[in-house]
Design a protein around this motif. Structure first.
Motif, PDB file in Angstrom:
ATOM      1  N   GLY A 291       0.669  -1.290  -0.320  1.00 46.52           N
ATOM      2  CA  GLY A 291      -0.042  -0.030   0.551  1.00 46.52           C
ATOM      3  C   GLY A 291       0.804   1.053  -0.161  1.00 46.52           C
ATOM      4  N   THR A 292       2.414   1.192   0.562  1.00 46.97           N
ATOM      5  CA  THR A 292       2.916   2.936   0.918  1.00 46.97           C
ATOM      6  C   THR A 292       2.669   4.014  -0.572  1.00 46.97           C
ATOM      7  N   ILE A 293       3.159   2.823  -1.613  1.00 48.78           N
ATOM      8  CA  ILE A 293       3.536   3.881  -2.710  1.00 48.78           C
ATOM      9  C   ILE A 293       2.243   4.616  -3.645  1.00 48.78           C
ATOM     10  N   PRO A 294       1.170   3.589  -4.062  1.00 48.98           N
ATOM     11  CA  PRO A 294      -0.325   4.002  -3.599  1.00 48.98           C
ATOM     12  C   PRO A 294      -0.710   4.784  -3.902  1.00 48.98           C
ATOM     13  N   LEU A 295      -0.546   5.168  -1.685  1.00 48.02           N
ATOM     14  CA  LEU A 295      -0.942   5.687  -0.866  1.00 48.02           C
ATOM     15  C   LEU A 295       0.131   7.049  -1.035  1.00 48.02           C
ATOM     16  N   ALA A 296       1.207   6.781  -1.712  1.00 48.72           N
ATOM     17  CA  ALA A 296       2.326   8.434  -1.224  1.00 48.72           C
ATOM     18  C   ALA A 296       1.730   9.160  -2.343  1.00 48.72           C
ATOM     19  N   LEU A 297       1.745   7.598  -3.661  1.00 49.82           N
ATOM     20  CA  LEU A 297       1.277   9.207  -4.753  1.00 49.82           C
ATOM     21  C   LEU A 297      -0.250   9.551  -5.166  1.00 49.82           C
ATOM     22  N   ASP A 298      -1.280   9.055  -4.327  1.00 51.57           N
ATOM     23  CA  ASP A 298      -2.167   9.739  -4.210  1.00 51.57           C
ATOM     24  C   ASP A 298      -2.439  11.229  -2.923  1.00 51.57           C
ATOM     25  N   GLU A 299      -1.638  10.824  -2.028  1.00 54.92           N
ATOM     26  CA  GLU A 299      -1.866  11.822  -1.613  1.00 54.92           C
ATOM     27  C   GLU A 299      -0.983  12.705  -2.088  1.00 54.92           C
ATOM     28  N   ALA A 300       0.176  12.665  -2.889  1.00 56.85           N
ATOM     29  CA  ALA A 300       1.270  13.570  -2.816  1.00 56.85           C
ATOM     30  C   ALA A 300       0.560  14.305  -4.210  1.00 56.85           C
ATOM     31  N   ILE A 301      -0.232  13.825  -5.283  1.00 60.60           N
ATOM     32  CA  ILE A 301      -0.640  14.632  -6.218  1.00 60.60           C
ATOM     33  C   ILE A 301      -2.121  15.482  -6.517  1.00 60.60           C
ATOM     34  N   ARG A 302      -2.542  14.961  -4.682  1.00 57.58           N
ATOM     35  CA  ARG A 302      -3.862  15.356  -3.675  1.00 57.58           C
ATOM     36  C   ARG A 302      -3.506  16.378  -3.369  1.00 57.58           C
TER      37      ARG A 302
END
Ligand code: ACO
Length: 331
Positions: A291-302
């Motif tokens: 979960g770490t990378i897609p979670l961090a990617l989504d947070e970074a984009i948002r």
């Protein structure tokens, strides 16, 4: 030789983390540990823990809905759902199939991919190839784990490290050279015993004996993992950049697997990337495995940290051992 006819790009992202927060102060009451030890050795301050009734598909489903909404894609348009996880709802059917049903994705193939913490990167790499070869146009990739369900809550060397979360991305076909610029995946199974769950598979099915020996829980040799992780992630970063003809100067943001702040800092230092160009959220979530990378990617984009045209480098590392990278030009 590459024979791709298309490219693939990420058109939507989403994540879901359970509501319950477990702080280091809470852990001090459960095992012989301290906030000071956990923060200084790992960078983790708190993590999310799934409710007893929540399973892998519940977290995955929430993240998937958010990603589909973000992409403006209907579930019926999906041609594949791939879930990177080692904590699926059950041995089979796959969590991918359970999510397919929850979403009503009636036109999608669905399966799980086991690459431990590298599950999301491996899954994106696989789906990118499926789309780029012309096999399909739209797919969903989910990285999700609930390591809280397989961690030994009496083992202070592991139980402080992990949390539960899911992240998802929608991948759609595009022209070659747009979106995902490259992926890289590797493994070394000779190091399997650095991080594993001994019982519960066909080698050692669960029995009263394996439960008594606590063999159904995750075990890890942290120092061995640490040393290998830094070198492997640095190598994965350089290889995917080389394959795309780019350099670290072209990278706007590094999203590393969030396993330990000291690993993240060591990788960033070797790659000579300043802190502003490195995403860190391990303090709030711990290590959520796939979960770490897609979670961090989504947070970074948002959060507006990723703009159109930015180059994002994602690098991972996990049990197997497995490691890999994704190079993305955000569209
Ligand atoms: N609280 C207090 N003391 C602890 C704790 C704890 N939670 N855990 C271990 N200790 C003790 C140890 O028992 C040891 O005591 P001793 O010296 O009396 O024997 C001492 O702290 C030092 O232990 P080390 O294991 O040497 O500590 P280290 O600095 O290596 O940190 C850690 C351990 C955090 C696990 C580190 O090795 C690490 O992060 N490794 C990488 C792990 C990782 O990334 N795993 C996931 C990768 S793959 C995936 O994501 C699934």
């Amino acid at each position: 030789m590459q024979t791709y006819v298309k490219g693939s790009k990420i058109t939507g992202t989403g994540h879901y983390a359970p509501e319950r927060i477990l702080t280091n102060a809470d852990l001090e009451k459960m095992v012989d540990t301290s906030d000071e030890w956990i923060v200084s050795r790992t960078g983790i301050r708190e993590r999310r823990i799934a409710a007893p009734e929540q399973a892998c598909s519940d977290l995955a489903h929430n993240a998937a809905r958010a990603a589909l909404e973000d992409a403006g894609v209907k579930a019926e348009e999906l041609e594949a759902i791939v879930v990177g996880t080692v904590t699926g709802d059950m041995q089979f059917p796959s969590t991918g199939c359970i999510v397919q049903s929850m979403l009503g994705a009636t036109n999608a193939a669905a399966f799980d991919l086991n690459a431990a913490c590298s599950g999301f990167v491996y899954s994106v790499s696989t789906v990118h190839a499926m789309i780029a070869s012309g096999q399909m146009k739209k797919a969903l990739v989910i990285g999700v784990d609930l390591l809280s369900k397989i961690v030994d809550w009496e083992d202070r060397t592991t139980c402080v490290l992990f949390g539960d979360a899911a992240g998802a991305v929608v991948l759609e076909a595009c022209d070659r050279g747009e979106g995902i610029l490259g992926t890289y995946t590797r493994s070394d199974g000779s190091l399997a015993e650095l991080l594993y769950v001994k019982a519960g598979g066909s080698r050692r099915p669960v029995s009263a004996e394996t439960v008594a020996e606590r063999e159904h829980f995750l075990r890890m040799k942290g120092d061995g993992v640490f040393k290998y992780a830094v070198r492997a992630m640095e190598d994965a970063a350089n290889r995917v950049l080389d394959s795309a003809g780019l350099t670290l100067n072209d990278v706007d943001l590094l999203i590393p697997h969030q396993a330990n702040i000291r690993i993240i800092d060591a990788v960033a230092k070797r790659l000579e990337l300043p802190k502003e160009r490195v995403v860190v959220n391990i303090d709030r979530y711990g290590n959520t495995s796939s979960g770490t990378i897609p979670l961090a990617l989504d947070e970074a984009i948002r959060a507006g940290r990723v703009n159109k045209g930015d180059v994002v480098l994602m690098v991972t590392f996990g049990g197997g051992l497995t490691w890999g990278s994704i190079l993305l030009r955000h569209t």
